[in-house]
Design an enzyme around this catalytic site. Structure first.
Site, PDB file in Angstrom:
ATOM      1  N   CYS A  73       0.838  -1.195   0.000  1.00 22.92           N
ATOM      2  CA  CYS A  73       0.000   0.000   0.000  1.00 22.92           C
ATOM      3  C   CYS A  73       0.881   1.255   0.000  1.00 22.92           C
ATOM      4  CB  CYS A  73      -0.975  -0.036   1.170  1.00 22.92           C
ATOM      5  SG  CYS A  73      -2.443   0.952   0.864  1.00 22.92           S
ATOM      6  N   HIS A  77      -3.349  -4.961   0.455  1.00 24.51           N
ATOM      7  CA  HIS A  77      -2.618  -5.493   1.615  1.00 24.51           C
ATOM      8  C   HIS A  77      -2.606  -7.014   1.575  1.00 24.51           C
ATOM      9  CE1 HIS A  77      -2.172  -1.767   4.015  1.00 24.51           C
ATOM     10  NE2 HIS A  77      -3.269  -1.396   3.382  1.00 24.51           N
ATOM     11  N   GLU A  80      -0.911  -9.015   3.177  1.00 23.18           N
ATOM     12  CA  GLU A  80      -0.675  -9.640   4.487  1.00 23.18           C
ATOM     13  C   GLU A  80      -1.958 -10.167   5.142  1.00 23.18           C
ATOM     14  OE1 GLU A  80      -0.241  -6.419   3.731  1.00 23.18           O
ATOM     15  OE2 GLU A  80      -0.756  -5.063   5.374  1.00 23.18           O
TER      16      GLU A  80
HETATM   17  N1  GLN Z   1      -2.136   6.653   2.972  1.00 26.13           N
HETATM   18  C1  GLN Z   1      -2.194   5.903   1.752  1.00 26.13           C
HETATM   19  C2  GLN Z   1      -3.575   5.951   1.113  1.00 26.13           C
HETATM   20  O1  GLN Z   1      -4.521   6.313   1.746  1.00 26.13           O
HETATM   21  C3  GLN Z   1      -1.774   4.458   2.016  1.00 26.13           C
HETATM   22  C4  GLN Z   1      -2.745   3.692   2.819  1.00 26.13           C
HETATM   23  C5  GLN Z   1      -2.184   2.417   3.361  1.00 26.13           C
HETATM   24  O2  GLN Z   1      -0.986   2.224   3.384  1.00 26.13           O
HETATM   25  N2  GLN Z   1      -3.047   1.558   3.879  1.00 26.13           N
HETATM   26  O3  GLN Z   1      -3.715   5.619  -0.037  1.00 26.13           O
END
Ligand code: GLN
Length: 536
Positions: A383, A509, A511
């Site tokens: 992300c 994500h 994970e």
């Molecule tokens: N802050 C970034 C976004 O909102 C990444 C979010 C994250 O890493 N979950 O896109």
């Protein structure tokens, strides 16, 4: 079959592994052929943990349906290998929001709204919703916090009511407590457990089983004592010494006869013999001495490892599958900005940059991505970790000075990461990100496609920002590959760097879907590449 309910409460102190215990018991029952689901009741007033600082709460675990939930849901999913849904995490905030909304609509026809019965009815309704939405035959309900907390009283009262409404043959209460160790006399103490059980009884719940946790071996005589003072059968006092190996817990709980006792009391018979061979192999593999492998985790909440619990577990799963002893080097991204922590980063065979929000520490993460790219260190970006990888590439390969995400610099001349279109009109912070499962089409011949061995995958998301399509062509020309796209091609889900052993970043994500028996392909890809590097 009528739905059976298992209630898990905690006594003495929190953080003694109530969630892991519930998850492990769930697995024991699943192994006996029952369909199980686990629900966490969280007493705080936030609607969900999505708006809480990771320092307060640890990781936010995201489900398929986009629910932002307590990290214990991660334990449940990993141990039991189930996919849970949003009813599986209830908070006081949700319960009150619903009751108040009904009151404003006039649904209560002039009644006075009270904790009993209105709040407790809403809680029971939400517990009942688990079976309706998951088809579970046995529902395990864990109450967050410790017995005696003011906030958890309505939840415990709801469970008490369920016990009298459904009967003791359909409900089973497990109380997880802690036996403190007194160094001066070299002994474990049961007194706090006795007090905690008394407290639970005063609320109207007599535990059917006590899981006594301790850091030291628990003598049989202590179990006798707990049985006597707490009015449970000796067979139902389960001593659980802390184990270094998380995934050994189901085996230990199995050996203690927990599932057979519970089934007996619930009038159920196992539908099949549990097969523990895979778990035994896993634990053996954890114990086996293996060549070490250092992976740096560059984050901004590294002081609190719980903030990255699913990332840590996913790394562990992949390392086990690859036969290496994982050592995570926790690197604070803000330290890198000050020139500190580089020696640690440089000693790693692979780098992970996990998710995050807000600008603090992001420059350090961009520097870590640059270092991984230039030194050809295997890198996995999750992300935000993918976003910083793109920012580094734009700045230092394409030469776009001050390229950034508009999250961190609103006036950047090159917003290579930008707010998603559908996010622009949103002002509320809670539950409004792009959340949950979305499909991703993989580009053949890329690292990602090779790692997954599939053409299309579905992964869990939690973000507001995305790769800005206006820069796609330039980034591609410079040597970036977009190996995963949304099916309509509009959204970059996975980016990688060409001519690099493994530099992969995902907007989702991965994970959250890694399992001990099924490590996530992108993590396996990282560990494999890091292993090759370490062997050089
Ligand atoms: N802050 C970034 C976004 O909102 C990444 C979010 C994250 O890493 N979950 O896109």
């Amino acid at each position: 079959m009528v739905t059976k309910y298992l209630f898990f409460t905690g006594g003495v102190v929190s953080s003694v592994g109530k969630g892991v215990t519930a998850a492990a018991v769930g697995l024991l029952l699943k192994e006996r052929g029952f369909k199980v689901a686990v629900q966490k009741l969280d007493p705080y007033i936030n609607v969900d943990p999505g708006t809480m600082s990771p320092y307060q709460h640890g990781e936010v675990f995201v489900l398929d349906d986009g629910a932002e939930t307590d990290l214990d849901l991660g334990h449940y999913e990993r141990f039991i290998d189930v996919r849970l849904n949003r009813v599986c995490n209830v908070t006081t905030g949700q319960v009150y929001a619903e009751v108040i909304a009904k009151e404003r609509r006039g649904d209560y026809l002039g009644g006075t709204i009270q904790v009993i019965p209105h709040i407790t009815n809403e809680i029971k309704h939400r517990i009942g919703a688990v079976t309706k939405t998951t088809g579970a035959e046995i529902v395990l309900v864990e109450v967050g916090g410790t017995v005696g907390d003011i906030e958890s009283l309505p939840f415990l009262e709801a469970l008490r009511q369920m016990r009298s409404e459904l009967g003791r043959e359909n409900t089973f209460a497990v109380h997880v407590t802690w036996l403190p160790y007194i160094g001066a006399t070299d002994e474990l103490k049961t007194k706090p457990t006795q007090h905690s059980v008394r407290e639970l009884r005063s609320i109207g719940i007599s535990p059917d089983m006590i899981v006594a946790r301790a850091d030291f071996p628990i003598e049989d005589s202590l179990c006798d004592k707990i049985a006597l003072f707490c009015d449970v059968e000796k067979r139902a006092v389960i001593p659980m010494m802390t184990t270094r190996i998380l995934y050994e817990v189901p085996l230990l709980i199995e050996q203690a006869g927990v599932a057979d006792y519970i089934l007996e009391k619930l009038g159920l018979e196992a539908r099949r013999q549990p097969d523990w061979s895979a778990w035994e192999r896993l634990v053996e593999e954890v114990r086996r001495p293996k060549p070490p492998l250092k992976i740096a985790l560059v984050g901004k909440y590294v002081e609190l490892h719980d903030a990255y619990i699913s990332v840590r577990e996913a790394l562990k799963h992949a390392a086990l599958a690859q036969g290496v002893e994982l050592e995570i080097l926790w690197v604070h991204s803000a330290d890198l900005e000050k020139g500190k922590g580089w020696d640690v980063l440089e000693s790693a065979a692979g780098i992970v940059v996990p998710g995050g929000f807000g600008s603090r520490g992001t420059e350090g993460k961009i520097q870590a991505a640059k270092y991984a790219r230039e030194q050809k260190i295997p890198y996995l970006g999750l992300c935000l970790g993918m976003q910083v990888m793109v920012i580094d590439f734009a700045r230092h390969v394409l030469g776009l000075e001050n390229a950034n995400s508009s999250e961190f610099d609103r006036s950047t001349p090159y917003p290579v990461i930008d707010l998603m279109l559908e996010q622009r009109a949103i002002t509320d912070m809670g539950g409004t990100m792009r959340l949950g499962l979305y499909p991703c089409v993989l580009k053949p011949g890329t690292k990602a496609a090779e790692a997954y061995g599939a053409e299309q995958v579905e992964e869990r998301h939690r973000h507001r920002f995305e790769l800005n399509n206006n820069f796609r062509a330039a980034l591609e020309k410079g040597g970036m590959v977009f190996s995963g796209l949304s099916p309509d091609g509009m959204l970059v889900e996975i980016a990688e760097v060409k001519d690099h052993p493994y530099m992969v970043g995902s907007q989702f994500h991965p994970e959250f879907l890694s399992r001990p028996m099924r490590p996530h392909p992108l993590f396996v890809g990282l560990i494999r590449a890091a292993k090759e590097r370490a062997a050089r």
